[in-house]
Design a protein around this motif. Structure first.
Motif, PDB file in Angstrom:
ATOM      1  N   ILE A 204       0.868  -1.065   0.033  1.00 53.40           N
ATOM      2  CA  ILE A 204       0.024   0.148   0.041  1.00 53.40           C
ATOM      3  C   ILE A 204       0.690   1.313   0.160  1.00 53.40           C
ATOM      4  CG2 ILE A 204      -1.546   1.385   1.359  1.00 53.40           C
ATOM      5  CD1 ILE A 204      -2.781  -1.448   2.128  1.00 53.40           C
ATOM      6  N   VAL A 205       1.884   1.233   0.769  1.00 54.36           N
ATOM      7  CA  VAL A 205       2.706   2.280   1.074  1.00 54.36           C
ATOM      8  C   VAL A 205       3.491   2.470  -0.270  1.00 54.36           C
ATOM      9  CG1 VAL A 205       4.873   3.500   2.055  1.00 54.36           C
ATOM     10  CG2 VAL A 205       2.934   2.291   3.326  1.00 54.36           C
ATOM     11  N   LYS A 206       3.829   1.719  -0.882  1.00 54.62           N
ATOM     12  CA  LYS A 206       4.797   1.702  -2.285  1.00 54.62           C
ATOM     13  C   LYS A 206       3.821   2.470  -3.435  1.00 54.62           C
ATOM     14  CE  LYS A 206       7.141  -0.882  -5.690  1.00 54.62           C
ATOM     15  NZ  LYS A 206       8.454  -0.418  -5.467  1.00 54.62           N
ATOM     16  N   VAL A 207       2.410   2.327  -3.467  1.00 55.35           N
ATOM     17  CA  VAL A 207       1.879   3.248  -4.210  1.00 55.35           C
ATOM     18  C   VAL A 207       1.146   4.383  -3.601  1.00 55.35           C
ATOM     19  CG1 VAL A 207       1.175   1.272  -5.725  1.00 55.35           C
ATOM     20  CG2 VAL A 207      -0.252   1.596  -3.950  1.00 55.35           C
ATOM     21  N   SER A 208       1.523   4.820  -2.442  1.00 51.85           N
ATOM     22  CA  SER A 208       0.994   5.759  -1.822  1.00 51.85           C
ATOM     23  C   SER A 208       2.030   6.959  -1.602  1.00 51.85           C
ATOM     24  CB  SER A 208       0.364   5.528  -0.328  1.00 51.85           C
ATOM     25  OG  SER A 208      -0.637   4.486  -0.848  1.00 51.85           O
ATOM     26  N   THR A 209       1.736   7.947  -0.889  1.00 54.49           N
ATOM     27  CA  THR A 209       2.640   9.093  -0.985  1.00 54.49           C
ATOM     28  C   THR A 209       3.748   8.861   0.337  1.00 54.49           C
ATOM     29  OG1 THR A 209       1.053  10.198   0.733  1.00 54.49           O
ATOM     30  CG2 THR A 209       0.934  10.956  -1.707  1.00 54.49           C
ATOM     31  N   GLY A 210       3.501   7.998   1.145  1.00 53.79           N
ATOM     32  CA  GLY A 210       4.534   7.729   2.187  1.00 53.79           C
ATOM     33  C   GLY A 210       5.837   7.042   1.809  1.00 53.79           C
ATOM     34  N   HIS A 211       5.856   6.696   0.382  1.00 56.46           N
ATOM     35  CA  HIS A 211       6.905   5.704  -0.006  1.00 56.46           C
ATOM     36  C   HIS A 211       8.292   6.541  -0.070  1.00 56.46           C
ATOM     37  CE1 HIS A 211       8.759   2.458  -1.907  1.00 56.46           C
ATOM     38  NE2 HIS A 211       8.917   2.778  -3.152  1.00 56.46           N
ATOM     39  N   SER A 212       9.245   5.708  -0.051  1.00 59.52           N
ATOM     40  CA  SER A 212      10.572   6.090  -0.204  1.00 59.52           C
ATOM     41  C   SER A 212      11.540   5.118  -0.740  1.00 59.52           C
ATOM     42  CB  SER A 212      11.283   6.671   1.270  1.00 59.52           C
ATOM     43  OG  SER A 212      11.557   5.706   2.097  1.00 59.52           O
ATOM     44  N   PHE A 213      12.658   5.355  -1.163  1.00 66.07           N
ATOM     45  CA  PHE A 213      13.718   4.395  -1.917  1.00 66.07           C
ATOM     46  C   PHE A 213      14.146   3.403  -0.601  1.00 66.07           C
ATOM     47  CE2 PHE A 213      17.803   2.832  -2.358  1.00 66.07           C
ATOM     48  CZ  PHE A 213      17.972   2.626  -3.755  1.00 66.07           C
ATOM     49  N   MET A 214      14.227   4.092   0.651  1.00 65.12           N
ATOM     50  CA  MET A 214      14.789   3.111   1.510  1.00 65.12           C
ATOM     51  C   MET A 214      13.800   2.011   2.237  1.00 65.12           C
ATOM     52  SD  MET A 214      17.623   3.620   1.912  1.00 65.12           S
ATOM     53  CE  MET A 214      17.854   2.634   3.496  1.00 65.12           C
ATOM     54  N   ILE A 215      12.480   2.295   1.751  1.00 67.16           N
ATOM     55  CA  ILE A 215      11.393   1.293   2.095  1.00 67.16           C
ATOM     56  C   ILE A 215      11.730   0.051   0.973  1.00 67.16           C
ATOM     57  CG2 ILE A 215       9.107   0.578   1.851  1.00 67.16           C
ATOM     58  CD1 ILE A 215       8.345   3.201   2.980  1.00 67.16           C
TER      59      ILE A 215
END
Length: 296
Positions: A204-215
């Motif tokens: 979910i986070v991957k396609v949302s605004t909280g995503h980052s490279f470090m995730i």
């Protein structure tokens, strides 16, 4: 050009392999025998010490873990400067302070030797693939001389500005690495404690605004409990400390940077310093009594 490489560690050995692959005559020095033997087996030539290596090479590259090691390799009795020759180029890929970069720059300039701070990003995968980002500070004419060598190891090569400016950008980048990893650790531990499947959270986070490279960089490792070192907590903590010290020198409040340095320092205190940065999450997991692990 003949190229010397000092420091055949996790990043330095694959970088050296790419130099050899691209046809450079390469001289090597490193503390450990195994990478030396591997490089020599591929065609590199072992030098006796940094001074001997510098006397043979047109361009000398260093990739070393700690600032005091950089100083010793450059300025020691049998360091690089003891064998340096007018017109050659030195480039340091280590992550150190802009102040150390400037010290080496002015010492080498007096000898007619070019110096670049040239820190790298991309991790071991980028080092193996030859796709590193190389961010350089120093005189433009020296940078231009080194570009053919850098192109054997990197895909994104930048001349940032005057000496030390490459290190500033690298420190900024690694400060963000620390902040993002500390933040995602809190978020995923919170979600797991609340009963959410961490893989569902990741998707979910991957396609949302909280995503980052470090995730992308750490969350699969965390779920698989794979904390084998790629980039160690110890080295990230060193970089964070240099970045926050730079903030103090420039009178820039770095509240998130300082807090993240403290969190990463706690992971060191808990005995995780030699593990990959993915293990920054471990103290928080232990405090919360949960693990962000993959659910079959």
């Amino acid at each position: 050009m003949k190229v010397g490489f000092i420091g055949l560690g996790t990043m330095g050995l694959p970088m050296t392999k790419n130099l050899i692959k691209n046809g450079f005559e390469v001289f090597v020095v490193s503390r450990s025998r195994q990478p030396i033997e591997e490089a020599v087996g591929l065609g590199a030539i072992e030098a006796k010490d940094p001074a001997d290596l510098a006397s043979k090479a047109d361009v000398v590259l260093t990739c070393l873990p700690m600032p005091d090691t950089v100083e010793e390799v450059y300025l020691g009795e049998r360091g690089i400067l003891a064998g340096a020759r007018e017109g050659m180029v030195l480039a340091d890929h280590s992550t150190v302070s802009p102040g150390l970069n400037r010290k080496l720059y002015y010492l080498t300039k007096e000898m007619g030797v070019g110096f670049l701070d040239a820190p790298i990003s991309g991790g071991p995968m980028g080092a193996h693939a030859g796709t590193l980002t190389i961010m350089c500070g120093g005189d433009k004419e020296i940078f231009d001389k080194a570009v053919p060598v850098f192109e054997a190891m990197g895909k994104n090569i930048f001349h940032v500005g005057s000496v030390g400016s490459g290190s500033v950008v690298k420190l900024m980048n690694n400060m963000l690495v620390g902040i993002h990893t500390a933040a995602l650790s809190e978020a995923f531990v919170l979600g797991v404690k609340a009963g959410i499947n961490p893989e569902i959270m990741r998707q979910i986070v991957k396609v949302s605004t909280g995503h980052s490279f470090m995730i992308d960089r750490v969350i699969d490792l965390i779920q698989d409990r794979d904390f084998n070192q790629r980039f160690s907590i110890q080295l990230l903590h060193k970089d964070m400390k240099i970045a926050t010290q730079l903030g103090e020198q420039l009178e820039v409040p770095l509240e998130l940077g300082n807090l993240s340095e403290k969190i990463i320092g706690e992971a060191m205190e808990w005995g995780y310093g030699g593990l990959d940065v993915a293990a920054i999450i471990r103290p928080l997991e232990e405090k919360a009594g949960v693990e962000v692990k993959r659910i079959p």
